[in-house]
Design a protein around this motif. Structure first.
Motif, PDB file in Angstrom:
ATOM      1  N   LYS A 170       0.849  -1.177   0.000  1.00  0.00           N
ATOM      2  CA  LYS A 170       0.000   0.000   0.000  1.00  0.00           C
ATOM      3  C   LYS A 170       0.892   1.236   0.000  1.00  0.00           C
ATOM      4  CE  LYS A 170      -4.093   1.816   2.098  1.00  0.00           C
ATOM      5  NZ  LYS A 170      -5.076   1.673   3.138  1.00  0.00           N
ATOM      6  N   TYR A 171       0.634   2.148  -0.930  1.00  0.00           N
ATOM      7  CA  TYR A 171       1.447   3.343  -1.088  1.00  0.00           C
ATOM      8  C   TYR A 171       0.964   4.432  -0.143  1.00  0.00           C
ATOM      9  CZ  TYR A 171       3.456   7.533  -3.154  1.00  0.00           C
ATOM     10  OH  TYR A 171       4.123   8.716  -3.342  1.00  0.00           O
ATOM     11  N   SER A 172       1.886   5.053   0.569  1.00  0.00           N
ATOM     12  CA  SER A 172       1.560   6.164   1.461  1.00  0.00           C
ATOM     13  C   SER A 172       2.351   7.389   1.039  1.00  0.00           C
ATOM     14  CB  SER A 172       1.923   5.807   2.909  1.00  0.00           C
ATOM     15  OG  SER A 172       1.856   6.959   3.713  1.00  0.00           O
ATOM     16  N   VAL A 217       1.201  17.113  22.378  1.00  0.00           N
ATOM     17  CA  VAL A 217       1.645  15.960  21.599  1.00  0.00           C
ATOM     18  C   VAL A 217       1.194  16.202  20.163  1.00  0.00           C
ATOM     19  CG1 VAL A 217       1.334  13.476  21.220  1.00  0.00           C
ATOM     20  CG2 VAL A 217       1.533  14.369  23.554  1.00  0.00           C
ATOM     21  N   ALA A 218       2.083  15.972  19.196  1.00  0.00           N
ATOM     22  CA  ALA A 218       1.756  16.222  17.785  1.00  0.00           C
ATOM     23  C   ALA A 218       2.007  14.953  16.985  1.00  0.00           C
ATOM     24  CB  ALA A 218       2.594  17.374  17.243  1.00  0.00           C
ATOM     25  N   LEU A 219       1.022  14.575  16.183  1.00  0.00           N
ATOM     26  CA  LEU A 219       1.107  13.382  15.344  1.00  0.00           C
ATOM     27  C   LEU A 219       0.741  13.739  13.910  1.00  0.00           C
ATOM     28  CD1 LEU A 219      -1.087  11.024  17.592  1.00  0.00           C
ATOM     29  CD2 LEU A 219       1.394  11.310  17.730  1.00  0.00           C
ATOM     30  N   ILE A 220       1.389  13.089  12.956  1.00  0.00           N
ATOM     31  CA  ILE A 220       0.965  13.146  11.561  1.00  0.00           C
ATOM     32  C   ILE A 220       0.783  11.704  11.110  1.00  0.00           C
ATOM     33  CG2 ILE A 220       1.646  13.693   9.181  1.00  0.00           C
ATOM     34  CD1 ILE A 220       2.897  16.258  10.183  1.00  0.00           C
ATOM     35  N   SER A 221      -0.331  11.462  10.442  1.00  0.00           N
ATOM     36  CA  SER A 221      -0.643  10.109   9.976  1.00  0.00           C
ATOM     37  C   SER A 221      -0.903  10.120   8.481  1.00  0.00           C
ATOM     38  CB  SER A 221      -1.888   9.576  10.695  1.00  0.00           C
ATOM     39  OG  SER A 221      -3.049  10.229  10.211  1.00  0.00           O
ATOM     40  N   ASP A 222      -0.798   8.931   7.883  1.00  0.00           N
ATOM     41  CA  ASP A 222      -1.346   8.771   6.550  1.00  0.00           C
ATOM     42  C   ASP A 222      -2.787   8.323   6.763  1.00  0.00           C
ATOM     43  OD1 ASP A 222      -1.206   6.030   7.124  1.00  0.00           O
ATOM     44  OD2 ASP A 222       0.494   5.666   5.794  1.00  0.00           O
ATOM     45  N   ARG A 223      -3.428   7.716   5.795  1.00  0.00           N
ATOM     46  CA  ARG A 223      -4.838   7.337   5.969  1.00  0.00           C
ATOM     47  C   ARG A 223      -5.024   6.154   6.900  1.00  0.00           C
ATOM     48  NH1 ARG A 223      -7.874   6.677   0.546  1.00  0.00           N
ATOM     49  NH2 ARG A 223      -9.526   6.202   2.019  1.00  0.00           N
ATOM     50  N   ASP A 224      -3.921   5.451   7.196  1.00  0.00           N
ATOM     51  CA  ASP A 224      -4.050   4.223   7.970  1.00  0.00           C
ATOM     52  C   ASP A 224      -3.336   4.208   9.308  1.00  0.00           C
ATOM     53  OD1 ASP A 224      -5.586   2.755   6.004  1.00  0.00           O
ATOM     54  OD2 ASP A 224      -3.772   2.786   4.793  1.00  0.00           O
ATOM     55  N   ALA A 225      -2.176   4.852   9.390  1.00  0.00           N
ATOM     56  CA  ALA A 225      -1.349   4.718  10.589  1.00  0.00           C
ATOM     57  C   ALA A 225      -0.580   5.998  10.869  1.00  0.00           C
ATOM     58  CB  ALA A 225      -0.375   3.550  10.412  1.00  0.00           C
ATOM     59  N   VAL A 226      -0.098   6.109  12.088  1.00  0.00           N
ATOM     60  CA  VAL A 226       0.704   7.260  12.497  1.00  0.00           C
ATOM     61  C   VAL A 226       2.081   7.155  11.846  1.00  0.00           C
ATOM     62  CG1 VAL A 226       1.751   8.455  14.464  1.00  0.00           C
ATOM     63  CG2 VAL A 226      -0.548   7.477  14.677  1.00  0.00           C
ATOM     64  N   VAL A 227       2.520   8.236  11.206  1.00  0.00           N
ATOM     65  CA  VAL A 227       3.807   8.286  10.510  1.00  0.00           C
ATOM     66  C   VAL A 227       4.858   8.967  11.374  1.00  0.00           C
ATOM     67  CG1 VAL A 227       4.989   9.245   8.485  1.00  0.00           C
ATOM     68  CG2 VAL A 227       2.699   8.293   8.245  1.00  0.00           C
ATOM     69  N   SER A 228       4.456   9.988  12.138  1.00  0.00           N
ATOM     70  CA  SER A 228       5.394  10.747  12.953  1.00  0.00           C
ATOM     71  C   SER A 228       4.716  11.173  14.244  1.00  0.00           C
ATOM     72  CB  SER A 228       5.872  11.981  12.180  1.00  0.00           C
ATOM     73  OG  SER A 228       6.727  12.762  12.975  1.00  0.00           O
ATOM     74  N   ALA A 229       5.496  11.125  15.354  1.00  0.00           N
ATOM     75  CA  ALA A 229       4.970  11.523  16.660  1.00  0.00           C
ATOM     76  C   ALA A 229       6.034  12.300  17.421  1.00  0.00           C
ATOM     77  CB  ALA A 229       4.559  10.292  17.462  1.00  0.00           C
ATOM     78  N   ALA A 250       3.937   5.369  16.819  1.00  0.00           N
ATOM     79  CA  ALA A 250       4.541   5.179  15.494  1.00  0.00           C
ATOM     80  C   ALA A 250       4.093   3.889  14.826  1.00  0.00           C
ATOM     81  CB  ALA A 250       6.062   5.211  15.600  1.00  0.00           C
ATOM     82  N   GLU A 251       3.601   4.064  13.597  1.00  0.00           N
ATOM     83  CA  GLU A 251       3.179   2.972  12.718  1.00  0.00           C
ATOM     84  C   GLU A 251       2.004   2.163  13.261  1.00  0.00           C
ATOM     85  OE1 GLU A 251       6.474   0.666  11.278  1.00  0.00           O
ATOM     86  OE2 GLU A 251       7.727   2.454  11.099  1.00  0.00           O
ATOM     87  N   LYS A 252       1.305   2.706  14.245  1.00  0.00           N
ATOM     88  CA  LYS A 252       0.117   2.015  14.763  1.00  0.00           C
ATOM     89  C   LYS A 252      -1.093   2.456  13.952  1.00  0.00           C
ATOM     90  CE  LYS A 252       1.637   0.941  19.347  1.00  0.00           C
ATOM     91  NZ  LYS A 252       1.309   0.956  20.763  1.00  0.00           N
ATOM     92  N   PRO A 253      -2.003   1.512  13.672  1.00  0.00           N
ATOM     93  CA  PRO A 253      -3.195   1.844  12.879  1.00  0.00           C
ATOM     94  C   PRO A 253      -4.105   2.845  13.593  1.00  0.00           C
ATOM     95  CG  PRO A 253      -2.984  -0.544  13.176  1.00  0.00           C
ATOM     96  CD  PRO A 253      -1.937   0.106  14.024  1.00  0.00           C
ATOM     97  N   LEU A 254      -4.697   3.733  12.808  1.00  0.00           N
ATOM     98  CA  LEU A 254      -5.646   4.699  13.354  1.00  0.00           C
ATOM     99  C   LEU A 254      -6.929   4.006  13.777  1.00  0.00           C
ATOM    100  CD1 LEU A 254      -5.306   7.581  10.744  1.00  0.00           C
ATOM    101  CD2 LEU A 254      -4.218   7.422  12.997  1.00  0.00           C
ATOM    102  N   SER A 255      -7.569   4.543  14.793  1.00  0.00           N
ATOM    103  CA  SER A 255      -8.847   4.002  15.250  1.00  0.00           C
ATOM    104  C   SER A 255      -9.940   4.323  14.228  1.00  0.00           C
ATOM    105  CB  SER A 255      -9.222   4.605  16.601  1.00  0.00           C
ATOM    106  OG  SER A 255      -9.569   5.968  16.449  1.00  0.00           O
TER     107      SER A 255
END
Length: 184
Positions: free
Chosen positions: A48-50, A73-85, A94-99
């Motif tokens: 899957k491309y992010s 706390v600041a997070l940036i995610s793609d559509r599926d998971a956290v990319v940066s924290a 990091a890299e955990k799936p979004l709820s």
């Protein structure tokens, strides 16, 4: 790699169907871009491309700056998971799936400001997150070329803290800037 026991044939146009169970498990939706790789053993790998994953180092700079400036706390995610924290232990997000709740907010394309002190119910950011740990949240979708590509999330764990209009505007502006960068 895990074997699934599922076999599919390639049709006359070179297409193969990815089974629904695998698409659901990996959260692959219709229209999602996939990267295609080959390895030395002749295996074909679909990933899957992010687009946000492509700018992970820049995303980290943004989250670090937001944390230093706002103290949240600041997070940036793609559509599926956290990319940066930033502002937390990296392994926590990091890299955990979004709820599903965060996914639903991103799909609405509307920035959400949630303050416990104002009676809002906090939501989990990831599937194994505890929303009762937060006192305030901002979730802002990141759009590029009219498509949702991720989200910017600000969190406070300090009792009594509320997200202000300034926090709201900074989150909205940062999400817009990241989206614009992805369009180029």
């Amino acid at each position: 790699m895990r074997a699934t026991g599922i076999v599919r044939r390639i049709d006359e146009l070179g297409r193969v169907v990815i089974p629904k169970e695998i698409r659901r498990t990996l959260r692959i939706r219709e229209g999602d871009p996939l990267e295609i790789f080959t390895d030395h053993d002749g295996e074909v790998v679909l990933k899957k491309y992010s687009p946000i994953g492509e700018i992970a180092t820049i995303a980290k700079d943004y989250t670090d700056s937001l944390y230093r400036t706002l103290g949240h706390v600041a997070l940036i995610s793609d559509r599926d998971a956290v990319v940066s924290a930033s502002g937390v232990n990296k392994r926590e997000y990091a890299e955990k799936p979004l709820s599903p709740e965060v996914d639903q907010i991103l799909q609405s394309r509307q920035l959400q400001v949630l303050n416990l002190a104002s009676g809002a119910k906090m939501i989990p950011v990831t599937n194994d997150d505890r929303p009762d740990a937060y006192s305030a949240q901002i979730i802002a979708p990141i759009l590029a070329d009219g498509e949702i590509i991720g989200g910017l999330i600000l969190l406070s764990r300090e009792s009594g803290v509320q997200m202000s209009d300034i926090d709201h505007k900074v989150a909205e502006t940062t999400a817009n800037i990241v989206g614009r960068q992805m369009e180029q």
